[in-house]
Scaffold this motif. Structure first.
Motif, PDB file in Angstrom:
ATOM      1  N   GLU A   1      -2.269  -5.108  -0.469  1.00  0.00           N
ATOM      2  CA  GLU A   1      -1.292  -5.521   0.518  1.00  0.00           C
ATOM      3  C   GLU A   1      -1.933  -6.480   1.505  1.00  0.00           C
ATOM      4  OE1 GLU A   1       0.925  -2.604   2.624  1.00  0.00           O
ATOM      5  OE2 GLU A   1       1.367  -1.504   0.801  1.00  0.00           O
ATOM      6  N   PHE A   2      -1.202  -7.520   1.833  1.00  0.00           N
ATOM      7  CA  PHE A   2      -1.680  -8.504   2.789  1.00  0.00           C
ATOM      8  C   PHE A   2      -1.142  -8.193   4.184  1.00  0.00           C
ATOM      9  CE2 PHE A   2      -2.232 -10.688  -1.174  1.00  0.00           C
ATOM     10  CZ  PHE A   2      -3.361 -11.455  -0.975  1.00  0.00           C
ATOM     11  N   ASP A   3      -1.914  -8.568   5.189  1.00  0.00           N
ATOM     12  CA  ASP A   3      -1.445  -8.433   6.567  1.00  0.00           C
ATOM     13  C   ASP A   3      -0.293  -9.392   6.811  1.00  0.00           C
ATOM     14  OD1 ASP A   3      -3.349  -6.570   7.213  1.00  0.00           O
ATOM     15  OD2 ASP A   3      -4.700  -7.998   8.146  1.00  0.00           O
ATOM     16  N   ARG A   4       0.568  -9.039   7.736  1.00  0.00           N
ATOM     17  CA  ARG A   4       1.622  -9.950   8.175  1.00  0.00           C
ATOM     18  C   ARG A   4       1.147 -10.643   9.431  1.00  0.00           C
ATOM     19  NH1 ARG A   4       6.826  -6.114   7.346  1.00  0.00           N
ATOM     20  NH2 ARG A   4       6.870  -6.251   5.085  1.00  0.00           N
TER      21      ARG A   4
ATOM     22  N   TYR B   1      -6.457  -8.392   3.595  1.00  0.00           N
ATOM     23  CA  TYR B   1      -5.676  -7.545   2.711  1.00  0.00           C
ATOM     24  C   TYR B   1      -6.361  -6.200   2.508  1.00  0.00           C
ATOM     25  CZ  TYR B   1      -9.100  -9.012  -0.775  1.00  0.00           C
ATOM     26  OH  TYR B   1     -10.260  -9.242  -1.436  1.00  0.00           O
ATOM     27  N   SER B   2      -5.588  -5.246   2.029  1.00  0.00           N
ATOM     28  CA  SER B   2      -6.093  -3.920   1.678  1.00  0.00           C
ATOM     29  C   SER B   2      -6.015  -3.789   0.171  1.00  0.00           C
ATOM     30  CB  SER B   2      -5.232  -2.831   2.316  1.00  0.00           C
ATOM     31  OG  SER B   2      -5.203  -2.973   3.705  1.00  0.00           O
TER      32      SER B   2
END
Length: 67
Positions: free
Chosen positions: A1-4, A24-25
């Protein structure tokens, strides 16, 4: 998942645009066959469904940025 992150998309008509950032995670890998099997029960979303309303953007910003 990427940061917004707050973006700069020129087509944003109201409020700030939201984008994905570079951070990202990592998650566990999923095979393409498993992904497609799981996805078949979820219909594709239309362009209208993908667009965030100003109200939805505010909720995202409050949760993600504390704004």
């Amino acid at each position: 998942e990427f940061d917004r992150v707050i973006g700069d998309h020129p087509d944003t008509k109201e409020g700030l645009s939201l984008s994905i950032g570079w951070d990202y995670s990592e998650r566990d890998a999923v095979s393409i066959d498993k992904y497609e099997d799981d996805r078949q029960y979820q219909p594709r979303r239309s362009k209208k469904d993908l667009r965030l309303t100003p109200r939805m953007k505010r909720k995202v910003m409050k949760r993600g940025f504390g704004v």
